[in-house]
Scaffold this active site. Sequence first.
Site, short mmCIF file in Angstrom:
data_model
loop_
_atom_site.label_atom_id
_atom_site.label_comp_id
_atom_site.label_asym_id
_atom_site.label_seq_id
_atom_site.Cartn_x
_atom_site.Cartn_y
_atom_site.Cartn_z
N GLN A 82 23.44 66.65 115.03
CA GLN A 82 23.46 67.82 115.91
C GLN A 82 22.05 68.19 116.34
O GLN A 82 21.12 68.12 115.55
CB GLN A 82 24.09 68.98 115.12
CG GLN A 82 24.68 70.06 115.98
CD GLN A 82 25.62 70.97 115.18
OE1 GLN A 82 26.13 70.55 114.15
NE2 GLN A 82 25.85 72.16 115.66
N SER A 94 23.11 63.43 108.92
CA SER A 94 24.12 64.48 108.86
C SER A 94 25.38 64.05 109.62
O SER A 94 26.05 63.10 109.22
CB SER A 94 23.54 65.80 109.39
OG SER A 94 24.44 66.86 109.21
N LEU A 95 25.70 64.72 110.72
CA LEU A 95 26.84 64.33 111.56
C LEU A 95 26.79 62.84 111.92
O LEU A 95 27.83 62.17 112.00
CB LEU A 95 26.81 65.17 112.85
CG LEU A 95 27.54 64.62 114.07
CD1 LEU A 95 29.03 64.75 113.89
CD2 LEU A 95 27.07 65.31 115.33
N ARG A 129 35.45 68.78 111.05
CA ARG A 129 34.20 69.18 110.40
C ARG A 129 33.54 70.32 111.18
O ARG A 129 33.10 71.32 110.61
CB ARG A 129 33.27 67.96 110.35
CG ARG A 129 31.91 68.18 109.70
CD ARG A 129 31.11 66.87 109.82
NE ARG A 129 29.90 66.86 109.01
CZ ARG A 129 28.69 67.16 109.47
NH1 ARG A 129 28.53 67.53 110.72
NH2 ARG A 129 27.63 67.09 108.68
N HIS A 142 24.35 72.05 105.01
CA HIS A 142 23.83 71.32 103.84
C HIS A 142 23.28 72.26 102.77
O HIS A 142 22.21 72.06 102.22
CB HIS A 142 22.77 70.29 104.28
CG HIS A 142 23.33 69.29 105.22
ND1 HIS A 142 24.22 68.31 104.84
CD2 HIS A 142 23.20 69.15 106.57
CE1 HIS A 142 24.59 67.61 105.89
NE2 HIS A 142 24.00 68.10 106.95
N GLN A 153 28.70 65.62 101.23
CA GLN A 153 27.61 65.74 102.21
C GLN A 153 27.38 67.14 102.77
O GLN A 153 26.24 67.55 102.98
CB GLN A 153 27.87 64.75 103.36
CG GLN A 153 26.66 64.46 104.22
CD GLN A 153 27.00 64.43 105.70
OE1 GLN A 153 27.62 65.34 106.22
NE2 GLN A 153 26.60 63.37 106.36
#
Length: 291
Positions: A9, A88-89, A113, A195, A244
Amino acid sequence: MKAYVFPGQGAQFTGMGKDLYETSALAKELFEKANEILGFRITDIMFEGTAEELKETKVTQPAVFLHSVILAKTLGDDFKPEMVAGHSLGEFSALVANGTLSFEDGLKLVSQRALAMQKACEITPSTMAAVLGLADNTVEEVCASIDGIVVAANYNCPGQLVISGETSAVEKACEAMKAAGAKRALILPVGGAFHSPMMEPAREELAAAIEATTFSTPVCPVYQNVTANAVSDANEIKKNLIIQLTAPVKWTQSVQQMIADGATLFTEVGPGKVLAGLINKIDKEAVTANA
């Protein structure tokens, strides 16, 4: 060895993917399939939308995922990954690229998500901040000294970390980081504390969706954010993907491990060039390219 990396992102921009849609029949087909799966024309927002519309989490995450995955699929026979990783994503894009997840399942999980994270962000005021010019352990020590929830969330490259947590705790941590010698500690324009433990409600919601999804044995290992190690076992990949959302992104450690394991070329697949820049800061000798 060829390593492919996928952004998260923040890499989005207006017009992303439009060239792919217009020049590749396969890309057009996949984008239209995505519109169908999502139940709205995300392509309209990606190609013509405002920066504001693209910034909505429920749009941003599928948009970055689609740009990355469809770009990888249009590379055809040239796309032969020997290791993959995503920030991440971007880990979801990496898992479609190495065959762990199907395109459809990957997109459905990313959409779920995004919605779960959006909901979690609305429960308690929370945010993230970038900290520049401090050692990792100093950032961790400062976070531990603050009342309230604030943790190191993204280990992006040496001297560049992102912290995450309750808004008041992150603000206090920023002042303490500056006092500890940080060059900068600035609040980021994000919707919540990704996170960090603040994402626990989203993790629980996403865990059920991940458990119900088929994960296949990948064609090459993925270096996951949670462990920073090569993983090829479908069940282990699943387990790490569930953790995650509330765990830090160990990007620096992942790149260092990929280099130790023989990565000679890192190709960034998706919008922007953020990861290539970080990789060059992690290892000055690393060779990077953009798909």
